[in-house]
Design a protein around this motif. Structure first.
Motif, PDB file in Angstrom:
ATOM      1  N   GLY A   1     -22.915  11.034   9.143  1.00  0.00           N
ATOM      2  CA  GLY A   1     -21.519  10.615   9.273  1.00  0.00           C
ATOM      3  C   GLY A   1     -20.794  10.567   7.940  1.00  0.00           C
ATOM      4  N   SER A   2     -21.475  10.079   6.903  1.00  0.00           N
ATOM      5  CA  SER A   2     -20.816  10.016   5.592  1.00  0.00           C
ATOM      6  C   SER A   2     -20.616  11.416   5.017  1.00  0.00           C
ATOM      7  N   ILE A   3     -21.527  12.332   5.307  1.00  0.00           N
ATOM      8  CA  ILE A   3     -21.359  13.725   4.852  1.00  0.00           C
ATOM      9  C   ILE A   3     -20.186  14.365   5.592  1.00  0.00           C
ATOM     10  N   GLN A   4     -20.100  14.140   6.895  1.00  0.00           N
ATOM     11  CA  GLN A   4     -18.977  14.675   7.675  1.00  0.00           C
ATOM     12  C   GLN A   4     -17.648  14.119   7.185  1.00  0.00           C
ATOM     13  N   ALA A   5     -17.609  12.829   6.894  1.00  0.00           N
ATOM     14  CA  ALA A   5     -16.380  12.206   6.385  1.00  0.00           C
ATOM     15  C   ALA A   5     -15.999  12.790   5.031  1.00  0.00           C
ATOM     16  N   LEU A   6     -16.985  13.015   4.186  1.00  0.00           N
ATOM     17  CA  LEU A   6     -16.732  13.590   2.867  1.00  0.00           C
ATOM     18  C   LEU A   6     -16.120  14.989   3.019  1.00  0.00           C
ATOM     19  N   ILE A   7     -16.666  15.787   3.895  1.00  0.00           N
ATOM     20  CA  ILE A   7     -16.176  17.160   4.082  1.00  0.00           C
ATOM     21  C   ILE A   7     -14.752  17.170   4.637  1.00  0.00           C
ATOM     22  N   LYS A   8     -14.417  16.213   5.472  1.00  0.00           N
ATOM     23  CA  LYS A   8     -13.076  16.148   6.066  1.00  0.00           C
ATOM     24  C   LYS A   8     -12.039  15.517   5.134  1.00  0.00           C
ATOM     25  N   ASN A   9     -12.485  14.841   4.089  1.00  0.00           N
ATOM     26  CA  ASN A   9     -11.578  14.106   3.214  1.00  0.00           C
ATOM     27  C   ASN A   9     -10.660  15.068   2.464  1.00  0.00           C
ATOM     28  N   THR A  10      -9.357  14.837   2.556  1.00  0.00           N
ATOM     29  CA  THR A  10      -8.372  15.726   1.928  1.00  0.00           C
ATOM     30  C   THR A  10      -8.303  15.577   0.413  1.00  0.00           C
ATOM     31  N   HIS A  11      -8.846  14.512  -0.147  1.00  0.00           N
ATOM     32  CA  HIS A  11      -8.785  14.315  -1.603  1.00  0.00           C
ATOM     33  C   HIS A  11      -9.470  15.447  -2.359  1.00  0.00           C
ATOM     34  N   TYR A  12     -10.499  16.014  -1.770  1.00  0.00           N
ATOM     35  CA  TYR A  12     -11.257  17.064  -2.451  1.00  0.00           C
ATOM     36  C   TYR A  12     -10.498  18.382  -2.501  1.00  0.00           C
ATOM     37  N   THR A  13      -9.444  18.498  -1.684  1.00  0.00           N
ATOM     38  CA  THR A  13      -8.595  19.694  -1.735  1.00  0.00           C
ATOM     39  C   THR A  13      -7.317  19.429  -2.517  1.00  0.00           C
ATOM     40  N   GLY A  14      -7.241  18.249  -3.125  1.00  0.00           N
ATOM     41  CA  GLY A  14      -6.067  17.913  -3.935  1.00  0.00           C
ATOM     42  C   GLY A  14      -4.936  17.290  -3.153  1.00  0.00           C
ATOM     43  N   LYS A  15      -5.173  16.914  -1.919  1.00  0.00           N
ATOM     44  CA  LYS A  15      -4.133  16.289  -1.091  1.00  0.00           C
ATOM     45  C   LYS A  15      -4.484  14.831  -0.859  1.00  0.00           C
ATOM     46  N   TYR A  16      -3.471  14.007  -0.863  1.00  0.00           N
ATOM     47  CA  TYR A  16      -3.644  12.582  -0.600  1.00  0.00           C
ATOM     48  C   TYR A  16      -2.877  12.275   0.676  1.00  0.00           C
ATOM     49  N   VAL A  17      -3.570  12.224   1.784  1.00  0.00           N
ATOM     50  CA  VAL A  17      -2.937  11.941   3.061  1.00  0.00           C
ATOM     51  C   VAL A  17      -3.113  10.458   3.354  1.00  0.00           C
ATOM     52  N   PHE A  18      -2.006   9.776   3.518  1.00  0.00           N
ATOM     53  CA  PHE A  18      -2.041   8.345   3.839  1.00  0.00           C
ATOM     54  C   PHE A  18      -1.224   8.140   5.096  1.00  0.00           C
ATOM     55  N   THR A  19      -1.828   7.602   6.120  1.00  0.00           N
ATOM     56  CA  THR A  19      -1.149   7.377   7.387  1.00  0.00           C
ATOM     57  C   THR A  19      -0.688   5.935   7.450  1.00  0.00           C
ATOM     58  N   ASP A  20       0.598   5.761   7.697  1.00  0.00           N
ATOM     59  CA  ASP A  20       1.170   4.423   7.810  1.00  0.00           C
ATOM     60  C   ASP A  20       1.531   4.174   9.255  1.00  0.00           C
TER      61      ASP A  20
ATOM     62  N   LYS B   1       0.836  -1.205   0.000  1.00  0.00           N
ATOM     63  CA  LYS B   1       0.000   0.000   0.000  1.00  0.00           C
ATOM     64  C   LYS B   1       0.868   1.251   0.000  1.00  0.00           C
ATOM     65  N   LEU B   2       1.892   1.251   0.814  1.00  0.00           N
ATOM     66  CA  LEU B   2       2.790   2.400   0.892  1.00  0.00           C
ATOM     67  C   LEU B   2       3.482   2.651  -0.447  1.00  0.00           C
ATOM     68  N   GLN B   3       3.911   1.585  -1.101  1.00  0.00           N
ATOM     69  CA  GLN B   3       4.551   1.721  -2.415  1.00  0.00           C
ATOM     70  C   GLN B   3       3.577   2.298  -3.446  1.00  0.00           C
ATOM     71  N   LYS B   4       2.334   1.830  -3.425  1.00  0.00           N
ATOM     72  CA  LYS B   4       1.324   2.373  -4.349  1.00  0.00           C
ATOM     73  C   LYS B   4       1.116   3.857  -4.120  1.00  0.00           C
ATOM     74  N   VAL B   5       1.038   4.262  -2.865  1.00  0.00           N
ATOM     75  CA  VAL B   5       0.842   5.674  -2.542  1.00  0.00           C
ATOM     76  C   VAL B   5       2.025   6.502  -3.042  1.00  0.00           C
ATOM     77  N   ARG B   6       3.219   5.991  -2.837  1.00  0.00           N
ATOM     78  CA  ARG B   6       4.429   6.712  -3.305  1.00  0.00           C
ATOM     79  C   ARG B   6       4.429   6.878  -4.816  1.00  0.00           C
ATOM     80  N   GLN B   7       3.811   5.938  -5.535  1.00  0.00           N
ATOM     81  CA  GLN B   7       3.737   6.011  -6.996  1.00  0.00           C
ATOM     82  C   GLN B   7       2.539   6.843  -7.466  1.00  0.00           C
ATOM     83  N   GLY B   8       1.796   7.413  -6.512  1.00  0.00           N
ATOM     84  CA  GLY B   8       0.635   8.224  -6.861  1.00  0.00           C
ATOM     85  C   GLY B   8      -0.598   7.396  -7.182  1.00  0.00           C
TER      86      GLY B   8
END
Length: 189
Positions: free
Chosen positions: A170-189, A95-102
């Protein structure tokens, strides 16, 4: 302490049935399906021994009154736990390798996105049918900051979540907090 067993309802029910004397023969396809930790494995062995339950792993019978069978099950359990740990680490590194490759790390993409096959793995691309609603959700949120209002608007517009139902708060709150919509891909390892 049964914390891990309690998190697995079927295993918890099985342990209760063993305690109640209902189970006298326990069949599993492989030991790793029964216990994930040494503590769980030890507790299962103990209960099976105390309640004289015979364990069957594939085509082999293990009698917990026999010291050699106890040793064999313990050794098999140690190998099973080792294999699970190696598999988990391989998955994490993959998973980490996939994230590093975008690429997308796996699972269902966020609402408003779909997966597009690319070299090295799937990448997120915009799902136009959903993206228009994501945009509206953020517009509504910027005006009201109310997820309840957004939920009502989505229901009025007959917008369905991916699974077919209406959007939960809850799904609306999660959507609003999701960083993908601001162009950021945050992945916590």
């Amino acid at each position: 302490d049964n914390d891990e067993i309690d998190k697995r309802p079927q295993l918890s029910a099985l342990m209760t049935a063993i305690d109640d004397g209902v189970v006298k023969h326990l069949y599993v396809t492989e030991q790793s399906r029964l216990a994930r930790t040494d503590h769980d494995a030890s507790m299962i062995r103990y209960k099976c021994n105390m309640k004289q339950v015979t364990l069957y792993i594939r085509d082999t019978v293990y009698d917990f009154a026999n010291p050699m069978d106890i040793l064999t099950v313990q050794i098999m359990g140690a190998f099973s736990q080792f294999e699970n740990a190696v598999r988990k680490e391989r998955s994490r590194l993959g998973k980490l390798q996939k994230v590093r490759q975008g690429c997308w790390h796996g699972g269902v993409p966020p609402y408003g996105f779909k997966l597009k096959a690319s070299k090295g793995g799937n990448k997120l691309s915009i799902n136009p049918d959903e993206a228009k609603w994501v945009k509206r959700i953020f517009e509504w949120y910027s005006k009201t900051s109310s997820t309840k209002y957004i939920q009502q608007k989505l229901r009025q517009e007959y917008v369905r979540a991916r699974r077919g139902g209406s959007f939960s708060l809850g799904s609306i709150q999660a959507l609003i907090k999701n960083t993908h919509y601001t162009g950021k891909y945050v992945f916590t390892d």
